[in-house]
Scaffold this motif. Structure first.
Motif, short mmCIF file in Angstrom:
data_model
loop_
_atom_site.label_atom_id
_atom_site.label_comp_id
_atom_site.label_asym_id
_atom_site.label_seq_id
_atom_site.Cartn_x
_atom_site.Cartn_y
_atom_site.Cartn_z
N THR A 7 -11.51 47.49 35.76
CA THR A 7 -11.56 46.53 36.86
C THR A 7 -12.11 45.19 36.39
OG1 THR A 7 -11.95 48.38 38.37
CG2 THR A 7 -12.43 46.17 39.19
N LEU A 8 -13.12 45.24 35.56
CA LEU A 8 -13.70 44.00 35.03
C LEU A 8 -12.71 43.27 34.12
CD1 LEU A 8 -16.21 42.26 35.01
CD2 LEU A 8 -17.06 43.62 33.11
N ILE A 9 -11.96 44.01 33.31
CA ILE A 9 -10.95 43.38 32.45
C ILE A 9 -9.85 42.78 33.30
CG2 ILE A 9 -9.17 43.88 30.73
CD1 ILE A 9 -11.17 45.84 29.45
N LYS A 10 -9.45 43.46 34.38
CA LYS A 10 -8.42 42.91 35.27
C LYS A 10 -8.93 41.63 35.94
CE LYS A 10 -6.05 47.19 36.44
NZ LYS A 10 -5.77 48.16 37.50
N LYS A 11 -10.21 41.60 36.28
CA LYS A 11 -10.80 40.39 36.87
C LYS A 11 -10.76 39.23 35.88
CE LYS A 11 -15.43 38.83 38.01
NZ LYS A 11 -15.52 38.03 36.84
N GLU A 12 -11.12 39.50 34.63
CA GLU A 12 -11.06 38.46 33.59
C GLU A 12 -9.62 38.00 33.37
OE1 GLU A 12 -13.64 37.03 31.96
OE2 GLU A 12 -15.03 38.22 33.13
N ILE A 78 -19.70 34.85 30.36
CA ILE A 78 -21.04 35.22 30.81
C ILE A 78 -21.70 34.08 31.59
CG2 ILE A 78 -23.35 35.92 30.06
CD1 ILE A 78 -21.29 38.08 29.66
N ALA A 79 -21.67 32.88 31.02
CA ALA A 79 -22.31 31.75 31.70
C ALA A 79 -21.58 31.41 32.99
CB ALA A 79 -22.33 30.54 30.77
N GLY A 80 -20.29 31.61 33.03
CA GLY A 80 -19.52 31.34 34.25
C GLY A 80 -19.88 32.28 35.38
N GLU A 81 -20.19 33.53 35.03
CA GLU A 81 -20.64 34.48 36.06
C GLU A 81 -21.93 33.99 36.70
OE1 GLU A 81 -19.20 37.21 37.17
OE2 GLU A 81 -17.59 37.39 35.69
N ARG A 82 -22.82 33.48 35.88
CA ARG A 82 -24.08 32.98 36.42
C ARG A 82 -23.87 31.71 37.23
NH1 ARG A 82 -29.54 31.69 32.99
NH2 ARG A 82 -30.85 31.40 34.80
N GLU A 83 -22.99 30.85 36.74
CA GLU A 83 -22.72 29.59 37.43
C GLU A 83 -22.03 29.81 38.77
OE1 GLU A 83 -19.71 26.08 36.42
OE2 GLU A 83 -21.24 26.40 34.89
N THR A 89 -24.22 40.21 41.40
CA THR A 89 -23.33 41.22 41.98
C THR A 89 -22.78 42.12 40.89
OG1 THR A 89 -22.69 39.57 43.62
CG2 THR A 89 -21.33 41.55 43.46
N LEU A 90 -22.45 41.56 39.76
CA LEU A 90 -21.92 42.34 38.65
C LEU A 90 -22.98 43.27 38.07
CD1 LEU A 90 -19.38 42.67 36.91
CD2 LEU A 90 -20.27 40.90 35.43
N LEU A 91 -24.22 42.83 38.03
CA LEU A 91 -25.28 43.65 37.45
C LEU A 91 -25.70 44.81 38.35
CD1 LEU A 91 -27.51 40.94 35.78
CD2 LEU A 91 -26.03 42.60 34.66
N ILE A 92 -25.45 44.73 39.65
CA ILE A 92 -25.83 45.85 40.52
C ILE A 92 -24.72 46.89 40.66
CG2 ILE A 92 -27.51 44.52 41.82
CD1 ILE A 92 -25.45 44.36 44.08
N THR A 93 -23.59 46.66 40.02
CA THR A 93 -22.53 47.66 40.02
C THR A 93 -22.97 48.84 39.17
OG1 THR A 93 -21.44 46.60 38.15
CG2 THR A 93 -20.69 45.96 40.35
#
Length: 156
Positions: A7-12, A78-83, A89-93
């Motif tokens: 799912t994460l790869i599909k998101k990217e 990685i930085a874009g996720e934070r920005e 949200t990704l870390l609580i999965t």
């Protein structure tokens, strides 16, 4: 756990191919490679180069663009996720941080090979008048594979 990585790869994948920024990367690579290929083939001073030297030049340009775009996208992953405020949200999965990094690294490696395949027609066009094309492609593909493997080994 593997389904979350997919799912994460599909998101990217969606962020890269269906955004203006991702399409700009591919357009910029194509324009830069087109300009250098035209310069290597039509310029009178550069057209006097041996075929092998022209192939070395275009393969160096392809490798430099691959490393540049992959590192820019990899750092933005990685930085874009934070920005964009989606890192929390990704870390609580239910996926751990190592799997998140591996998924982003796997997609960055996919991007590296995709840029390699974008550069193939330019490589063939510049080297079409010589016999070094197949050997050069094999070496370039092996070099790309070794670089990606080296990066994976450095990180884990």
């Amino acid at each position: 756990m593997m389904s979350f990585s997919k799912t994460l790869i599909k998101k990217e994948f969606g962020e890269l191919f269906f955004s203006v920024k991702g399409l700009f990367y591919f357009l910029a690579v194509s324009v830069i490679l087109s300009l250098f290929s035209i310069l290597l083939v039509t310029n009178t001073e550069l057209s006097l180069l041996d075929n092998a030297q022209a192939l070395y030049m275009i393969s160096g340009i392809v490798l430099a663009l691959m490393m540049l775009i992959s590192s820019v996208y990899g750092s933005d992953a990685i930085a874009g996720e934070r920005e964009r405020r989606t890192l929390e949200t990704l870390l609580i999965t239910p996926i751990d941080a190592k799997q998140i990094i591996l998924s982003k690294l796997a997609f960055s490696s996919f991007l590296y090979f995709l840029l390699f395949f974008i550069g193939l027609p330019y490589f063939v066009a510049v080297g079409s008048s010589g016999q070094n094309v197949v050997v050069g492609l094999v070496y370039l593909f092996l070099l790309v594979g070794c670089l990606v493997l080296f990066i994976h080994l450095l990180l884990f």
